[in-house]
Design a protein around this motif. Sequence first.
Motif, short mmCIF file in Angstrom:
data_model
loop_
_atom_site.label_atom_id
_atom_site.label_comp_id
_atom_site.label_asym_id
_atom_site.label_seq_id
_atom_site.Cartn_x
_atom_site.Cartn_y
_atom_site.Cartn_z
N ARG A 92 1.55 3.83 3.11
CA ARG A 92 1.66 3.20 4.29
C ARG A 92 2.82 3.14 4.56
O ARG A 92 3.90 3.74 4.92
CB ARG A 92 1.40 1.82 4.37
CG ARG A 92 -0.33 1.95 4.41
CD ARG A 92 -0.63 0.30 5.48
NE ARG A 92 0.07 -0.60 6.07
CZ ARG A 92 0.63 -1.43 7.01
NH1 ARG A 92 -0.93 -2.81 6.42
NH2 ARG A 92 0.80 -1.78 7.81
N SER A 110 17.38 1.25 4.24
CA SER A 110 18.49 2.17 5.23
C SER A 110 19.25 0.66 6.03
O SER A 110 20.52 0.65 5.58
CB SER A 110 17.96 2.71 6.36
OG SER A 110 18.86 2.58 7.64
N GLU A 132 1.39 -8.54 4.31
CA GLU A 132 2.79 -6.82 4.61
C GLU A 132 3.55 -6.96 5.90
O GLU A 132 4.31 -6.52 6.01
CB GLU A 132 1.46 -6.07 5.58
CG GLU A 132 0.75 -5.91 4.04
CD GLU A 132 0.40 -3.76 4.05
OE1 GLU A 132 1.48 -3.32 4.00
OE2 GLU A 132 0.83 -4.02 2.52
N ASP A 178 0.46 -1.61 -0.14
CA ASP A 178 -0.24 -0.03 0.34
C ASP A 178 0.63 0.76 0.57
O ASP A 178 1.83 1.71 0.90
CB ASP A 178 -1.03 -0.13 1.10
CG ASP A 178 -1.99 0.65 1.53
OD1 ASP A 178 -2.08 1.60 0.19
OD2 ASP A 178 -2.60 1.15 2.26
N GLU A 227 4.91 5.14 6.84
CA GLU A 227 6.27 4.88 7.55
C GLU A 227 6.87 5.47 7.56
O GLU A 227 8.63 6.09 8.36
CB GLU A 227 6.35 3.91 7.31
CG GLU A 227 5.48 2.52 7.68
CD GLU A 227 5.47 0.85 7.28
OE1 GLU A 227 4.82 0.57 7.53
OE2 GLU A 227 6.27 0.64 6.37
N ARG A 228 7.77 6.20 6.40
CA ARG A 228 9.24 7.35 5.84
C ARG A 228 8.66 8.47 6.53
O ARG A 228 10.08 9.19 6.43
CB ARG A 228 9.16 7.15 4.29
CG ARG A 228 9.83 5.32 3.91
CD ARG A 228 10.77 5.48 4.35
NE ARG A 228 11.51 4.77 3.54
CZ ARG A 228 11.73 3.71 2.33
NH1 ARG A 228 13.20 4.86 2.25
NH2 ARG A 228 12.66 3.08 2.32
N PRO A 271 13.52 -0.49 6.42
CA PRO A 271 13.34 -0.50 5.21
C PRO A 271 13.97 0.97 4.56
O PRO A 271 14.45 1.78 4.54
CB PRO A 271 11.69 -0.13 5.11
CG PRO A 271 10.95 -0.61 5.87
CD PRO A 271 12.12 -0.18 7.18
N PRO A 275 17.06 7.38 5.76
CA PRO A 275 15.50 6.25 5.07
C PRO A 275 14.26 6.96 5.24
O PRO A 275 13.30 6.64 5.35
CB PRO A 275 15.40 4.74 6.10
CG PRO A 275 16.26 5.66 7.43
CD PRO A 275 16.92 6.83 6.69
#
Lengths: 335, 505
Positions: free
Chosen positions: A90, B200, B179, A87, A94-95, B198, A285
Amino acid sequence: MSVRYLLGRVGLALLSLWGVTVLAFVVLRVIPGDPALLMAPVGASQADIAEIRAQFGLSGPIWLQYVAWVWGTVRGRFGKSLWLQQDAIRVILERLPATLELALAALVLAVAGGILVGVLSVLWRRTWFESATLGVGTLGLSIPNFIWGLLFIVFFGALLRWLPISGRIAPDFDMAPLTGFLLVDTLLRRDPGAFASVTAHLILPAAALALPLLAVVFRAVRSDLLTAVNEEYVVMERMKGLGELRIIFWRALKNALIPTTTLVGVQFGFLIGGTVLIEAIFSWPGIGQLTLAAFQYRDFPLIQGIVVVYAVTVILTNFLVDLGYAFLNPKVRYA
Amino acid sequence: MGMTRRGFLVSAGTTSLVLPWARLAWAQKKTSVTIAFPEAITSMDPQPGSRNVPRESFYQAVFDRYLGQDRQLKFQGGIVEAWQYTNPEKTAMDMKVRQGISFHDGSALTAEDVAFSLNRMRTTAPYSVVYKNITSIEMPDRFSLRLKFGAYDPAFTKWLGFLAGFVLPKAAFEKAGAEEFAKNPVGSGPYKVVRFVPGSLLVLEAFDKYWKGAPPIKRAIFKVVGDPTARLSEILSGDSDITLEVPVEEFNRLAAQPGLKGVKQPVTDVAALFVSPRFEPFQKEEARLAVHHAIDKKTLVDKVLLGFGIPLSTTEAPLYEAYTDFSFPYNPDRARDLLGKAGYSKSNPLRLKAMTTKGAKTKDFEVMTAITQMWKDVGIEAELEIITIPQFFQHRSAKTIAPLALYFWSNSTGDPINSVGHMTRNKGPFKVWESPDVDPKVDPIFMETDERKRIGAAKEAARYVIERGYIIPLYQVVMPVIMKKDLVYEPYSQGFVLPQDMSWT
């Protein structure tokens, strides 16, 4: 502040957001690079490529794709990332804390540093310090932040070996995110070692990102202060026997900060945009790094989602600055 | 009120003394290895999503493939320890799953997990293109599988040890959901995931019960460092133990640093110029061959690539199954003769456009700039157009590609299907040159069931397309790897960096 003023601003913000979505959608489809061709592994036939295209909603008229995407977006569904097959919103959310933490740290550095250096250069005018700050200010403005980043990496990372140059925290700290803002998370967990590591990792990218804005703020504060210190009310304060330090901090600076507030609001958009390259250089990130990868893979849903999130952040900031400015400046409030 | 220079310098000096304490927090011990890796991944689910081969390193540390592949590109038993076609048409295959293998969560790996993984690939883009050829999967017993295919695909077994060909634990995957699994994966590979950030960071811990034996280094860290300057600094500062794809100009300096060493690793990427049949002068074979004869590949490799390449005359790199030592000579006089026969000379040059990427691969643009100078000497005036890799795909698909276009073709399976086969087959979407004589030469690579005959046909086809000037191979890519002197590691020609094969002296 009138309701009309507020509604006008909200309307303008929504209009800007709509414009950005149209632009992002059209531009992405005009530039060469079919994502289905990029995804197709060796051995795929034309029919396989067409199937991939259909599977990811890349076939059909552009306007229909746009309507489908906008309809999904207003319901909070940005689509599935072509590259990650997750998705898109999402992945972006998250980032987002990583990027916001970096941008906010840079903003704090730029504003605090810019004001401090601006005040000191006025306090110590006609000294070597003023000349030095003017020189550094010019350098800060004329060198892009990613060049600063590379210089910092080589100087502080490779030569002096003072600070880490990649990531957000040392690999030794195993920490599940609470808010995603690691400075906050490490404080909440009362882990001073992790907090030190996060701070150390934040210094170089935030400084590189902040330097051009710091130079802008410094020049604005200095210029406004130099005007203010010759104003009649300041001369009067001086005649009353107030010290220079007190006059600048308690009288002149207050007025000088009003135009600086607007400037910072406008510049925040550039700061957020600057995270793309800074994150890539420092392997941070956040969304910036994700943006580059998304473009590499022509990941339309991800890019569109990122553009919307960036746009919302910038528009929201400008909106808040507008409100703040109206609050600070009665001339604007009642105009 | 003022600040003295002395005061300023004292403050700066104090700061410089105080700051290094922070380094202690991330100092690494010899029980671990840190890899500064140039590429990022944002999901630990090894099956979906398109990717390149080096990026497989992350997954290979955590998961097992159906089949393994060594540094010579040879495939051998992995989770599937034995496999064989059971009919002459090669549309049915029996597989034997290795016994006694555990996943990281302690559950046993069985044929059910292999079947689940294969089935998932049949519907998971983009590699469903390969796996949808499986029409049925049966499980005669707990460690056996019987597969049926829609048609014979000689490359299928190679895909079992290639991109996305990993075995997942059915129960753990279904329990977690896709997921969640992508964030906290469970594999059967040499390392367990400790932490995954993720894009990194990937922190791994050795899996003591790994079926090939626990890896010598207990903790492995993949740090994603996309910028070449930052990778260089990572290794110089000692924060990372091994890195790759550093700027080639810096290689010798880095390798000579105390405590560091460098390896020049040839990899399975081939730089080639794709020739467009839509450029009218290229309808004459003489013009196409002149373009090739005028390129001094040795000079390119020595002077432009600084040794980070190996001159190549075929589409097949050494280690590929259809590689031959056929050599297409650099001969500017021959190039001039051929151009003359095609109606061109220095006073009436052949004018063409050539597409190239800039910075997508080491020295790509510089190589093309040098080639245009070589062409100029024989009477070819080339204008360079810079494109991106997605633009190359787009132009190739839309048939709007320039007369010549530089592209790096990667085939770590070593099978000719994935090199000369797809590079030139007119029926497929990956060719640039089109002429009716190609497919009769290339088709046997896709259809011949006798493997010896298939490879023989591939060798002939690879030579044929070069001798006709349908494609111009330039060089095999050599990857710069820098590591600490006391780290024992032999890099892979596939471009993988695998911590399980590393140890400290």
